[in-house]
Design a protein around this motif. Structure first.
Motif, PDB file in Angstrom:
ATOM      1  N   LYS A  23       0.632  -1.256  -0.021  1.00 22.90           N
ATOM      2  CA  LYS A  23       0.142  -0.096   0.215  1.00 22.90           C
ATOM      3  C   LYS A  23       0.914   1.145   0.003  1.00 22.90           C
ATOM      4  CE  LYS A  23      -4.102  -1.799   2.635  1.00 22.90           C
ATOM      5  NZ  LYS A  23      -4.900  -1.640   3.481  1.00 22.90           N
ATOM      6  N   GLY A  25       0.159   4.606   1.541  1.00 26.21           N
ATOM      7  CA  GLY A  25      -0.835   5.147   2.503  1.00 26.21           C
ATOM      8  C   GLY A  25      -1.741   3.914   2.901  1.00 26.21           C
ATOM      9  N   ASP A  26      -3.274   4.617   2.406  1.00 25.12           N
ATOM     10  CA  ASP A  26      -4.244   3.517   2.625  1.00 25.12           C
ATOM     11  C   ASP A  26      -4.766   2.959   1.333  1.00 25.12           C
ATOM     12  OD1 ASP A  26      -4.514   4.291   5.354  1.00 25.12           O
ATOM     13  OD2 ASP A  26      -5.674   5.972   5.050  1.00 25.12           O
ATOM     14  N   VAL A  27      -3.888   3.035   0.419  1.00 27.27           N
ATOM     15  CA  VAL A  27      -4.480   2.894  -1.047  1.00 27.27           C
ATOM     16  C   VAL A  27      -3.537   1.434  -1.300  1.00 27.27           C
ATOM     17  CG1 VAL A  27      -4.871   3.287  -3.365  1.00 27.27           C
ATOM     18  CG2 VAL A  27      -4.873   5.055  -1.711  1.00 27.27           C
ATOM     19  N   SER A  28      -4.225   0.473  -1.832  1.00 28.68           N
ATOM     20  CA  SER A  28      -3.725  -0.525  -2.301  1.00 28.68           C
ATOM     21  C   SER A  28      -2.828  -0.441  -3.727  1.00 28.68           C
ATOM     22  CB  SER A  28      -4.206  -1.937  -2.349  1.00 28.68           C
ATOM     23  OG  SER A  28      -4.801  -2.218  -1.092  1.00 28.68           O
ATOM     24  N   ASP A  41       6.634   9.333  -0.170  1.00 29.60           N
ATOM     25  CA  ASP A  41       5.366   8.220   0.140  1.00 29.60           C
ATOM     26  C   ASP A  41       5.829   7.400   1.228  1.00 29.60           C
ATOM     27  OD1 ASP A  41       4.361   9.401  -2.378  1.00 29.60           O
ATOM     28  OD2 ASP A  41       5.536   8.247  -3.563  1.00 29.60           O
ATOM     29  N   LEU A  44       3.932   0.629   2.618  1.00 31.71           N
ATOM     30  CA  LEU A  44       3.657  -0.348   3.700  1.00 31.71           C
ATOM     31  C   LEU A  44       3.521  -1.762   2.765  1.00 31.71           C
ATOM     32  CD1 LEU A  44       1.610   2.159   4.665  1.00 31.71           C
ATOM     33  CD2 LEU A  44       1.897   0.758   6.690  1.00 31.71           C
ATOM     34  N   GLY A  47       1.326  -4.175   5.935  1.00 34.53           N
ATOM     35  CA  GLY A  47       0.950  -3.347   7.198  1.00 34.53           C
ATOM     36  C   GLY A  47       2.215  -2.752   7.765  1.00 34.53           C
ATOM     37  N   ARG A  49       5.694  -0.539   7.650  1.00 34.05           N
ATOM     38  CA  ARG A  49       6.105   0.794   7.027  1.00 34.05           C
ATOM     39  C   ARG A  49       7.633   0.535   6.527  1.00 34.05           C
ATOM     40  NH1 ARG A  49       6.085   7.254   7.845  1.00 34.05           N
ATOM     41  NH2 ARG A  49       6.995   7.762   5.940  1.00 34.05           N
TER      42      ARG A  49
END
Length: 238
Positions: A23, A25-28, A41, A44, A47, A49
């Motif tokens: 990902k 941020g929160d976007v796959s 950027d 992850l 999950g 980092r």
């Protein structure tokens, strides 16, 4: 970027991207070839980092019996002492220590820093502790200050010899010294003492420029340089 950081081969990374494990941020991420900025950027994987870094800098207390090379068909190399997590950075030793010489060895993948530290024009000092057969005294200090002629006719640059214990051949006690040289010829310390009729029986490098060997590192142990140590090293060799 993920391949550089050791998260797998390109094909393995394509697979985990397809599985939705990566990902920003929160976007796959759907495209494994997506351009990213590691500084900006938040990336992850499962999950966790990804903390990006281009270079590594390791201080190793090199033991005897290990060669200062990236590979060798007969002997263990200094890279064999490192954990797998450093392998993908492809580090290499900055300069060489003889197989039977111990002490400070810097390992990095920063070619520019390595070149500056090894360049003869930079005159980066290197200090060694040695035990020497034969009485070492004022005449040797003076000779090393002048520069001695090695077995191939090369005259060394002036070197600073500090005698910690003179040694007594009659009592079969070795001399203990510290020697600071400004160059790094093949077997230089041993050959310098050979030039004045003495033999080095133990050799350990204790500093390179402003970088001092961490006395808490046992033989074969290593650690990453601190930010202060790295800054000192870069300033000294820049």
């Amino acid at each position: 970027m993920l391949a550089h950081m050791g998260y797998g081969t390109r094909s393995e990374i394509r697979r985990i991207v397809k599985q939705g494990a990566v990902k920003i941020g929160d976007v796959s991420v759907k495209d494994s070839g997506l351009q990213v900025d590691p500084e900006l950027d938040m990336i992850l994987v499962d999950g966790e980092r990804v903390v990006y870094r281009e270079f590594i800098y390791l201080m190793l207390n090199k033991p005897q019996g290990v060669v200062s090379a990236t590979e060798d068909s007969r002997d263990r190399t200094v890279l064999d002492l490192l954990a797998d997590e450093y392998g993908h950075f492809e580090p290499f030793p900055v300069g060489r220590l003889d197989k039977d010489t111990e002490g400070l060895l810097l390992l990095t993948n920063d070619g520019k820093l390595a070149h500056n530290l090894l360049s003869p024009r930079k005159h980066v000092p290197k200090t060694y502790f040695a035990e020497v057969e034969g009485a070492v005294g004022a005449a040797d200090i003076a000779a090393f200050e002048e520069g001695v002629v090695l077995d191939d006719g090369y005259r060394t640059m002036p070197a600073k010899l500090v005698v910690l214990k003179e040694g007594d051949p009659m009592a079969r006690t070795v001399a203990k010294i510290e020697l600071t040289i400004m160059e790094g010829k093949f077997h230089q310390v041993k050959r310098m003492f050979q030039a004045v009729g003495k033999k080095v029986v133990y050799l350990k490098r204790i500093s390179m420029g402003p970088l001092l060997l961490d006395e808490h590192l046992a033989e074969g142990q290593y650690r990453e340089l601190t930010e202060d140590e790295l800054e000192l090293l870069k300033n000294h060799s820049g």
